[in-house]
Design an enzyme around this catalytic site. Structure first.
Site, PDB file in Angstrom:
ATOM      1  CG  HIS A  13      -2.036  -0.902   1.163  1.00 21.99           C
ATOM      2  ND1 HIS A  13      -3.000  -0.920   2.392  1.00 21.99           N
ATOM      3  CD2 HIS A  13      -2.556  -1.732   0.151  1.00 21.99           C
ATOM      4  CE1 HIS A  13      -3.916  -1.864   1.877  1.00 21.99           C
ATOM      5  NE2 HIS A  13      -3.632  -2.218   0.555  1.00 21.99           N
ATOM      6  CD  GLU A 105      -0.416   1.314   4.345  1.00 23.64           C
ATOM      7  OE1 GLU A 105      -0.222   2.182   3.372  1.00 23.64           O
ATOM      8  OE2 GLU A 105      -1.609   0.700   4.441  1.00 23.64           O
TER       9      GLU A 105
END
Length: 230
Positions: A13, A105
């Protein structure tokens, strides 16, 4: 994922700099609450492997992306402790397969410009490689029948002291020549555990086999066999 026995995965992500691990959903629908799996220590290791080798995450002088101070947690966090996400792929993989999956992330910028991609690649290249190398850790083996040595699929294996069972694979090699591909087991445990065969499609519950690994052997490539009376 039932025919190809994945054991390690990562979702990539953007928009933050942190590695999250299951569970992603809280048990009581709270907005956030630490919700560990029985394999908490293993997931923390996998998350740390990525975060500690990421060029930006591992920089002690880096700025936080937004309001979260993830560096104080060494840039890893239980997903549900950050914010609850119902029906995540990470949770599904853990609950229904042998696959351990985290979410990375990997950049403060959720939509980086194409010109920034080479830099992002350099920031994450080593982390991706080291993370993938973890697939070679743990315990590997095959559940076989004693008389035919044919691999046995869908045998359920209990790992001592961990309330999360694993299941032998139901697959064969692409060439079709490896008759032992069925019954393959791979679990990412980094210390010595006892393994107990709870259920095998071809045998009665009365004949239970127990496996113990040898502490003197390397667990990275340990290979075991469970011979069953069919």
């Amino acid at each position: 994922m039932q025919t190809i026995p994945f054991v390690l995965s990562a979702i990539l992500h953007g928009g933050e700099l942190v590695v999250t691990y299951p569970f992603d959903m809280t048990k009581d629908w709270a907005s956030s609450e630490h919700t560990p799996t029985p394999d908490e220590s293993c997931f923390r290791w996998l998350a740390t492997v990525y975060a500690s080798t990421n060029h930006v995450m591992s920089n002690p002088d880096r700025w936080s992306c937004h309001n979260e101070d993830f560096p104080r947690y060494n840039n890893i966090i239980n997903g549900a402790n950050w914010h609850s996400v119902p029906s995540s792929m990470n949770d599904f993989s853990y609950l229904h397969t042998n696959c351990f999956e985290v979410t990375v992330e990997l950049s403060c910028d959720k939509f980086p410009h194409a010109s920034a991609l080479p830099i992002e690649w350099e920031n994450n290249k080593e982390s991706l490689l080291v993370y993938m190398e973890q697939v070679h850790r743990g315990i590997k083996g095959v559940v076989k029948a004693r008389d035919t040595e044919a691999g046995i699929a869908d045998a359920i294996i209990k790992v001592d002291d961990i309330d999360h069972h694993i299941r032998s694979a139901n697959t064969t090699s692409q060439s079709g020549t490896d008759v032992s591909s069925n019954g393959f087991i791979n679990c990412l445990y980094f210390v010595c555990y006892g393994l107990t065969l709870l259920l095998c499609p071809c045998k009665s519950h009365a004949n239970v086999a127990t496996l113990l690994c040898d502490m003197k052997q390397s667990l990275s490539f340990q290979f075991f066999y469970v011979f069953l009376n069919t």
